[in-house]
Design a protein around this motif. Structure first.
Motif, short mmCIF file in Angstrom:
data_model
loop_
_atom_site.label_atom_id
_atom_site.label_comp_id
_atom_site.label_asym_id
_atom_site.label_seq_id
_atom_site.Cartn_x
_atom_site.Cartn_y
_atom_site.Cartn_z
N ASN A 413 1.05 -1.30 -0.04
CA ASN A 413 0.11 0.04 -0.19
C ASN A 413 0.82 1.36 -0.10
N LYS A 416 1.99 1.52 -3.41
CA LYS A 416 0.79 2.01 -4.40
C LYS A 416 0.36 3.35 -4.19
N ASP A 441 5.38 5.90 4.80
CA ASP A 441 5.59 6.30 3.52
C ASP A 441 5.57 7.90 3.22
N ARG A 460 -12.71 1.90 0.86
CA ARG A 460 -11.57 2.43 -0.05
C ARG A 460 -11.77 3.87 -0.17
N ARG A 463 -10.88 8.80 -4.13
CA ARG A 463 -10.20 9.85 -4.80
C ARG A 463 -10.55 10.29 -6.04
N LEU A 476 -6.20 -4.17 4.44
CA LEU A 476 -6.29 -3.86 5.70
C LEU A 476 -7.20 -4.62 6.71
P1 ADP Z 1 -6.93 -1.73 -1.39
O1 ADP Z 1 -5.76 -1.06 -1.51
O2 ADP Z 1 -6.92 -3.04 -1.89
O3 ADP Z 1 -8.04 -0.89 -1.63
P2 ADP Z 1 -6.83 -1.96 1.56
O4 ADP Z 1 -7.62 -2.38 2.61
O5 ADP Z 1 -5.37 -2.40 1.73
O6 ADP Z 1 -7.68 -2.08 0.21
O7 ADP Z 1 -6.86 -0.31 1.87
C1 ADP Z 1 -7.82 0.44 2.03
C2 ADP Z 1 -7.88 1.96 1.52
O8 ADP Z 1 -6.90 2.67 2.42
C3 ADP Z 1 -7.13 2.07 0.12
O9 ADP Z 1 -7.98 1.89 -0.86
C4 ADP Z 1 -6.30 3.36 0.02
O10 ADP Z 1 -7.39 4.28 0.06
C5 ADP Z 1 -6.28 3.51 1.75
N1 ADP Z 1 -4.67 3.25 2.10
C6 ADP Z 1 -4.14 1.91 2.42
N2 ADP Z 1 -3.11 2.40 2.70
C7 ADP Z 1 -2.54 3.61 2.18
C8 ADP Z 1 -1.43 4.51 2.09
N3 ADP Z 1 -0.34 4.05 2.58
N4 ADP Z 1 -1.38 5.63 1.75
C9 ADP Z 1 -2.77 6.24 1.51
N5 ADP Z 1 -4.08 5.59 1.52
C10 ADP Z 1 -3.98 4.17 1.89
#
Ligand code: ADP
Length: 509
Positions: A413, A416, A441, A460, A463, A476
């Motif tokens: 993440n 990403k 990050d 999610r 955005r 998560l």
């Molecule tokens: P996914 O990434 O598959 O959508 P996750 O449960 O891992 O699902 O994350 C949920 C949401 O949290 C993501 O869609 C993102 O919007 C936000 N997110 C997670 N990690 C980060 C990060 N490091 N920085 C910004 N937003 C994050």
């Protein structure tokens, strides 16, 4: 029109009047006189009132609009206002100050004044907001008052009974029971419907221990924690657990939603709420989960086979001069890997939903585990600089594979949601009873509201991106489940534009 004759003072007559009286001079809106009763009723002292502007002293609620004022002065009409009593204690009735505005001609003063009569009146507090008749104080003898109060109380009682019946029908319609625990006395209350969920008779003496006997052992910790959080911190309860029906011994699913009430000192005194049997809903979910789990497992077999065939093709093509074909086949393998990882996520989710997630904690060396993760991430995420702080060698009880999954997810993440070649830092610290891992990050970050929801299933962040970042909002959620199962904690801190820090803890031996 009220008329007084001048004696020693034009206001002497009002001194002992049974109601609060105040006189306003309309030429300057100042209070020319008020008796003690009035002062008492408005909760002031004499100096705060006498010769002061009546609106400044009494507040805007008392303001007599120009039109009304001139109506009273010119046409001798009266106006009545009701003003809420700020000292109102909780009760079925509310007391209001009834103010009557009327013209008064004072002998010796060559212009009319406005007299205000203030007395308390009572009104039932109505949930329908409908104005109910007011009941007057000072307007008759004690007996009259008592008989009015009596009939009023019967009215209130009838209304309460009706509300109670309505509430019961609503509870019945929703298959809801009510439940409560008094923290001081330990008394547990459970409505007839609530008792039927557990298989308890209507006259059975219920205690917390009796209820706990019905709860499946796997949920004892969770249920006890919900209880102690409510008792100690006043946290609301939202608890779902399975029970064994006390008569039929069937497995049933129960959900309790409750709110804590506090005493005058702000301490949690009791918890009260709803209890409902959600077995049917759980059975439906279970069917859906079974279907997804079965479909996912079925999909994996041909997928693995296709990946294998392509690998064989690539092997056959080695040494040949077909770069385009080789490139396309490699791309196909990468896409197939993505599909396989999505299917793994579905399998994970269904496993958590059906509580059959296999966490197999074993004593392992934290350093070895993290060194493996470090090696993996460097290969998997070459676009970013991933920096680890020194990794301590310490023994922990953990499911290696699941903790690796959490690390890959958090680092994945971080990669990403931040720009290529930015830094992702993994920081490890040892505390008394736990080890803490931070993944930091320099990415797009999130608002406080968003952070509060990211561990929810399927959440999610919305955005405005031209190209949507892939994902299901499940990673998560799974991390949270894994860390909870390890008796650790996971949380995030973030700010839009400044990046995020995801942290989790694991207990140490
Ligand atoms: P996914 O990434 O598959 O959508 P996750 O449960 O891992 O699902 O994350 C949920 C949401 O949290 C993501 O869609 C993102 O919007 C936000 N997110 C997670 N990690 C980060 C990060 N490091 N920085 C910004 N937003 C994050």
């Amino acid at each position: 029109m009220a008329m007084i004759s001048q004696k020693s003072s034009p206001f002497e007559h009002f001194k002992n009047a049974p109601i609060g009286i105040c006189i306003i001079d309309p030429s300057n809106n100042k209070i020319s006189y008020c008796n003690d009763r009035f002062i008492h009723k408005v909760g002031k002292v004499y100096q705060e009132v006498f010769k002061k502007n009546y609106i400044e002293v009494l507040g805007a609620n008392w303001l007599l609009e120009d039109q009304l004022m001139s109506d009273i002065l010119l046409n001798d009409s009266t106006a009545v206002r009701y003003i809420e009593n700020p000292n109102q204690e909780q009760s079925f009735v509310e007391s209001l100050l009834e103010i009557t505005y009327s013209r008064i001609q004072l002998n010796g003063i060559n212009r009319p004044g406005i007299a205000l009569w203030a007395k308390y009146v009572y009104r039932e507090i109505s949930t329908t907001q409908k104005a109910l008749p007011v009941h007057h104080e000072d307007s008759g003898g004690l007996i009259n008052q008592l008989s009015k109060s009596n009939s009023f109380l019967s009215e209130v009682n009838a209304r309460l009974r009706e509300n109670h019946e309505n509430l019961e029908s609503a509870f019945d319609a929703g298959n809801l029971g009510s439940c409560g625990i008094n923290f001081r006395t330990g008394e547990v209350t459970l409505s007839a419907r609530g008792r039927s969920f557990f298989g308890l008779s209507e006259d059975a003496n219920i205690t917390w221990e009796v209820l706990l006997q019905a709860v499946d052992a796997a949920y004892h910790d969770e249920v006890n924690k919900a209880f102690s959080d409510a008792q100690k911190h006043g946290s609301p309860v939202d608890s779902t657990y399975s029970i064994s029906h006390m008569v039929t011994h069937e497995k049933r699913w129960i959900r309790v939603l409750a709110k804590v009430h506090r005493d005058q000192n702000g301490q949690p005194s009791k918890v009260f709420g709803l209890v409902t049997d959600i077995t049917d809903q759980k059975t439906d979910e279970q069917r859906k989960n079974d279907f997804i789990a079965m479909a996912s497992h079925e999909l994996k077999t041909p997928l693995t086979a296709v990946t294998g065939y392509i690998q064989m093709l690539l092997y056959q093509l080695r040494g040949t001069d077909l770069p385009i074909v080789q490139d396309l086949l490699k791309k196909s393998v990468r896409q197939l890997d993505k599909i396989a990882s999505m299917i793994d996520t579905f399998i994970d989710v269904t496993e958590f939903e059906t509580e059959c997630i296999r966490i197999q904690p074993k004593v392992c060396d934290f350093k070895t585990l993290m060194e493996d993760v470090k090696e993996d991430v460097v290969v998997t995420f070459p676009s970013h600089q991933i920096v680890f702080s020194p990794i301590p060698s310490i023994s922990i009880q953990a499911d290696r594979q699941k903790i690796t999954q959490v690390m890959m997810n958090l680092i994945g993440n971080a990669v990403k949601f931040s720009s290529p070649s930015s830094c992702v830092a993994v920081h490890i610290t040892i505390h008394n009873t736990f080890i803490k891992i931070d993944v930091k990050d320099q990415g797009i970050g999130m608002s406080i509201d968003e952070v509060a929801k990211i561990f929810n299933k399927f959440y999610r962040v919305e955005r405005n991106e031209p190209q949507k970042t892939p994902g299901f909002g499940i990673g998560l959620y799974i991390c949270h489940q894994i860390i909870e199962k390890h008796k650790g904690k996971i949380w995030a801190e973030s700010a839009i534009g400044l990046g995020s820090v995801f942290s989790f803890t694991l207990p140490i031996e």
